[in-house]
Motif scaffolding. Structure first.
Motif, PDB file in Angstrom:
ATOM      1  N   TYR A 175      17.182 118.601 107.536  1.00 33.20           N
ATOM      2  CA  TYR A 175      18.368 117.959 107.323  1.00 33.20           C
ATOM      3  C   TYR A 175      19.369 119.173 107.286  1.00 33.20           C
ATOM      4  CZ  TYR A 175      16.804 112.747 107.988  1.00 33.20           C
ATOM      5  OH  TYR A 175      16.601 111.660 107.734  1.00 33.20           O
ATOM      6  N   GLY A 176      18.917 120.721 105.868  1.00 35.79           N
ATOM      7  CA  GLY A 176      19.939 121.048 105.665  1.00 35.79           C
ATOM      8  C   GLY A 176      20.152 121.374 104.637  1.00 35.79           C
ATOM      9  N   VAL A 177      21.302 121.764 103.984  1.00 31.34           N
ATOM     10  CA  VAL A 177      22.367 121.995 102.776  1.00 31.34           C
ATOM     11  C   VAL A 177      23.525 121.988 102.547  1.00 31.34           C
ATOM     12  CG1 VAL A 177      22.082 122.615 100.659  1.00 31.34           C
ATOM     13  CG2 VAL A 177      19.869 123.150 101.873  1.00 31.34           C
ATOM     14  N   ILE A 178      24.282 121.034 102.033  1.00 32.30           N
ATOM     15  CA  ILE A 178      26.129 121.506 101.660  1.00 32.30           C
ATOM     16  C   ILE A 178      26.004 121.764 100.345  1.00 32.30           C
ATOM     17  CG2 ILE A 178      26.331 119.144 101.525  1.00 32.30           C
ATOM     18  CD1 ILE A 178      28.866 120.310 103.597  1.00 32.30           C
ATOM     19  N   THR A 179      26.968 122.415 100.278  1.00 28.56           N
ATOM     20  CA  THR A 179      27.217 122.705  98.995  1.00 28.56           C
ATOM     21  C   THR A 179      28.772 122.853  98.805  1.00 28.56           C
ATOM     22  OG1 THR A 179      25.733 125.107  98.516  1.00 28.56           O
ATOM     23  CG2 THR A 179      27.138 124.521  97.059  1.00 28.56           C
ATOM     24  N   TYR A 195      36.153 124.888  99.104  1.00 35.05           N
ATOM     25  CA  TYR A 195      35.134 124.886 100.049  1.00 35.05           C
ATOM     26  C   TYR A 195      34.211 124.339 100.261  1.00 35.05           C
ATOM     27  CZ  TYR A 195      32.605 128.618  98.354  1.00 35.05           C
ATOM     28  OH  TYR A 195      32.072 130.097  97.146  1.00 35.05           O
ATOM     29  N   TRP A 196      33.171 124.325 101.367  1.00 29.31           N
ATOM     30  CA  TRP A 196      32.137 123.646 101.265  1.00 29.31           C
ATOM     31  C   TRP A 196      31.304 125.257 102.194  1.00 29.31           C
ATOM     32  CZ3 TRP A 196      35.842 120.709 103.337  1.00 29.31           C
ATOM     33  CH2 TRP A 196      35.548 120.184 104.574  1.00 29.31           C
ATOM     34  N   VAL A 197      29.679 124.697 102.037  1.00 26.07           N
ATOM     35  CA  VAL A 197      28.934 125.930 103.184  1.00 26.07           C
ATOM     36  C   VAL A 197      27.650 124.218 103.468  1.00 26.07           C
ATOM     37  CG1 VAL A 197      27.538 127.950 102.646  1.00 26.07           C
ATOM     38  CG2 VAL A 197      29.607 127.805 101.480  1.00 26.07           C
ATOM     39  N   ALA A 198      27.506 125.336 104.746  1.00 26.15           N
ATOM     40  CA  ALA A 198      26.736 124.225 105.238  1.00 26.15           C
ATOM     41  C   ALA A 198      25.130 125.259 106.328  1.00 26.15           C
ATOM     42  CB  ALA A 198      26.877 123.668 106.173  1.00 26.15           C
ATOM     43  N   LEU A 199      24.408 124.633 105.596  1.00 19.00           N
ATOM     44  CA  LEU A 199      23.190 125.516 106.144  1.00 19.00           C
ATOM     45  C   LEU A 199      22.228 124.751 107.164  1.00 19.00           C
ATOM     46  CD1 LEU A 199      22.130 128.341 105.828  1.00 19.00           C
ATOM     47  CD2 LEU A 199      20.837 127.403 103.943  1.00 19.00           C
ATOM     48  N   ASP A 200      21.704 125.035 107.714  1.00 18.67           N
ATOM     49  CA  ASP A 200      21.014 124.305 108.991  1.00 18.67           C
ATOM     50  C   ASP A 200      19.618 124.429 108.422  1.00 18.67           C
ATOM     51  OD1 ASP A 200      20.642 126.048 110.174  1.00 18.67           O
ATOM     52  OD2 ASP A 200      21.551 125.399 111.673  1.00 18.67           O
ATOM     53  N   SER A 201      18.352 124.027 108.838  1.00 18.76           N
ATOM     54  CA  SER A 201      16.758 123.846 108.973  1.00 18.76           C
ATOM     55  C   SER A 201      16.494 125.649 109.544  1.00 18.76           C
ATOM     56  CB  SER A 201      16.906 122.852 109.610  1.00 18.76           C
ATOM     57  OG  SER A 201      17.116 122.832 111.132  1.00 18.76           O
ATOM     58  N   GLN A 202      17.808 125.895 110.296  1.00 19.31           N
ATOM     59  CA  GLN A 202      17.514 127.348 111.445  1.00 19.31           C
ATOM     60  C   GLN A 202      18.693 128.435 110.218  1.00 19.31           C
ATOM     61  OE1 GLN A 202      18.343 124.610 113.188  1.00 19.31           O
ATOM     62  NE2 GLN A 202      15.877 124.274 113.169  1.00 19.31           N
ATOM     63  N   ILE A 245      27.874 122.220  93.924  1.00 14.20           N
ATOM     64  CA  ILE A 245      27.411 121.002  93.969  1.00 14.20           C
ATOM     65  C   ILE A 245      26.843 121.538  95.140  1.00 14.20           C
ATOM     66  CG2 ILE A 245      26.575 118.223  93.925  1.00 14.20           C
ATOM     67  CD1 ILE A 245      28.514 119.341  91.089  1.00 14.20           C
ATOM     68  N   GLU A 246      25.291 121.430  94.915  1.00 15.48           N
ATOM     69  CA  GLU A 246      24.520 121.560  96.108  1.00 15.48           C
ATOM     70  C   GLU A 246      23.936 119.688  96.465  1.00 15.48           C
ATOM     71  OE1 GLU A 246      20.073 122.505  96.313  1.00 15.48           O
ATOM     72  OE2 GLU A 246      20.938 124.872  96.218  1.00 15.48           O
ATOM     73  N   VAL A 247      23.414 119.580  97.578  1.00 16.65           N
ATOM     74  CA  VAL A 247      23.518 118.336  98.449  1.00 16.65           C
ATOM     75  C   VAL A 247      22.733 118.700  98.899  1.00 16.65           C
ATOM     76  CG1 VAL A 247      24.088 116.067  99.333  1.00 16.65           C
ATOM     77  CG2 VAL A 247      25.443 117.082  97.641  1.00 16.65           C
ATOM     78  N   ARG A 248      20.958 118.145  99.212  1.00 21.00           N
ATOM     79  CA  ARG A 248      20.247 118.104 100.013  1.00 21.00           C
ATOM     80  C   ARG A 248      19.003 116.893  99.685  1.00 21.00           C
ATOM     81  NH1 ARG A 248      16.929 123.325 100.089  1.00 21.00           N
ATOM     82  NH2 ARG A 248      18.351 124.295  98.958  1.00 21.00           N
ATOM     83  N   ASP A 249      18.503 116.571 100.537  1.00 24.11           N
ATOM     84  CA  ASP A 249      17.331 115.776 100.388  1.00 24.11           C
ATOM     85  C   ASP A 249      16.340 116.427 101.140  1.00 24.11           C
ATOM     86  OD1 ASP A 249      15.595 114.018 100.831  1.00 24.11           O
ATOM     87  OD2 ASP A 249      16.227 112.613 102.094  1.00 24.11           O
ATOM     88  N   ARG A 250      15.783 116.761  99.650  1.00 26.73           N
ATOM     89  CA  ARG A 250      14.420 118.119  99.265  1.00 26.73           C
ATOM     90  C   ARG A 250      13.143 116.635  99.978  1.00 26.73           C
ATOM     91  NH1 ARG A 250      14.689 121.702  95.704  1.00 26.73           N
ATOM     92  NH2 ARG A 250      16.270 121.403  94.681  1.00 26.73           N
ATOM     93  N   THR A 251      12.828 115.993 100.638  1.00 28.51           N
ATOM     94  CA  THR A 251      11.969 115.671 101.261  1.00 28.51           C
ATOM     95  C   THR A 251      12.260 115.383 103.276  1.00 28.51           C
ATOM     96  OG1 THR A 251      13.465 112.610 101.589  1.00 28.51           O
ATOM     97  CG2 THR A 251      11.897 113.142  99.730  1.00 28.51           C
ATOM     98  N   HIS A 252      13.660 116.516 103.529  1.00 27.85           N
ATOM     99  CA  HIS A 252      13.869 116.226 104.827  1.00 27.85           C
ATOM    100  C   HIS A 252      14.176 117.457 104.639  1.00 27.85           C
ATOM    101  CE1 HIS A 252      12.461 112.217 106.842  1.00 27.85           C
ATOM    102  NE2 HIS A 252      13.069 111.624 105.485  1.00 27.85           N
ATOM    103  N   PRO A 253      13.514 118.688 104.733  1.00 26.54           N
ATOM    104  CA  PRO A 253      14.279 119.520 104.657  1.00 26.54           C
ATOM    105  C   PRO A 253      14.793 119.925 105.901  1.00 26.54           C
ATOM    106  CG  PRO A 253      12.224 120.147 104.889  1.00 26.54           C
ATOM    107  CD  PRO A 253      11.918 118.708 104.254  1.00 26.54           C
TER     108      PRO A 253
END
Length: 214
Positions: free
Chosen positions: A153-157, A174-181, A143-151
């Motif tokens: 904010y990053g993504v958590i899966t 497990y979960w994976v967090a990917l920030d804007s960098q 399950i990928e969670v993100r706010d497409r209007t605020h990139p």
């Protein structure tokens, strides 16, 4: 040691503090199967009352730190890092607190602004801002969670593995967090124990800051 601590703190913040004050995702061409998987994942999260698990936190450079996760819904969570890290992250139902005992610093941010809100807040509807990502494995749900209007904010899966004895029949592996960098942090869980005795005292912590500076 300074490099090690920098990796630990950066990984902790990336994994836990990517803002999750999310708006619903735009409508996607989700299949009925995707909708069922999403509903099952939501039921699995909401089915957790208490949980203890071992965890391994890995940053993008492959540096790792271990610890024990304790969770009590709603809102309470504790990441007890291994002694060498000299760090602790605690959620008390309202805020997440990162305590750095080596430098005697404390940082706090609202649970509602953390992706862990999906795990800790029973009112949070993951189905509104998450989507199923195909894994090709019928026993694994992503399950990928993100706010497409605020990139920014990053993504958590969130990755779930089918397990009959887990709440809702799915176990958060497990979960994976990917920030804007594009800094990637992974939290892997093992030895999950559900319904174990957990008290509010498990979420208390000792403030390392000098009393005259608080």
């Amino acid at each position: 040691m300074k490099i090690f601590r920098s990796c630990v703190s950066a990984a902790a913040l990336a994994a836990l503090s990517v803002p999750a004050t999310l708006t619903p995702l735009p409508a996607l061409a989700a299949t009925d199967a995707d909708a069922r998987q999403l509903d099952q994942a939501v039921a699995a999260l909401r089915g957790i009352d208490t949980l203890k698990a071992d965890f391994v936190q890995t940053d993008r450079n492959g540096s790792t730190v271990r610890g024990v996760l304790t969770l009590k819904r709603p809102g309470r969570i504790r990441f007890q890092y291994e002694p060498s890290a000299k760090m602790l992250i605690v959620g008390d139902g309202k805020a997440l607190t990162m305590v750095d005992y080596e430098v005697r610093q404390v940082q706090r941010w609202p649970i509602s602004n953390s992706p862990l809100g999906a795990l800790l807040d029973p009112k949070r509807d993951v189905a509104r801002f998450g989507r199923v990502v195909s894994t090709g494995n019928p026993n694994v749900t992503s399950i990928e969670v993100r706010d497409r209007t605020h990139p920014e904010y990053g993504v958590i899966t969130l990755i779930f593995t089918r397990k009959a004895s887990a709440p809702g029949g799915l176990e958060l592996s497990y979960w994976v967090a990917l920030d804007s960098q594009n800094r990637r942090t992974t939290i892997s869980l093992s030895n999950q124990r559900y319904g174990v005795p957990v008290t509010d005292n498990d979420f208390r912590w000792t403030d390392p800051r000098p009393r005259n500076r608080r």
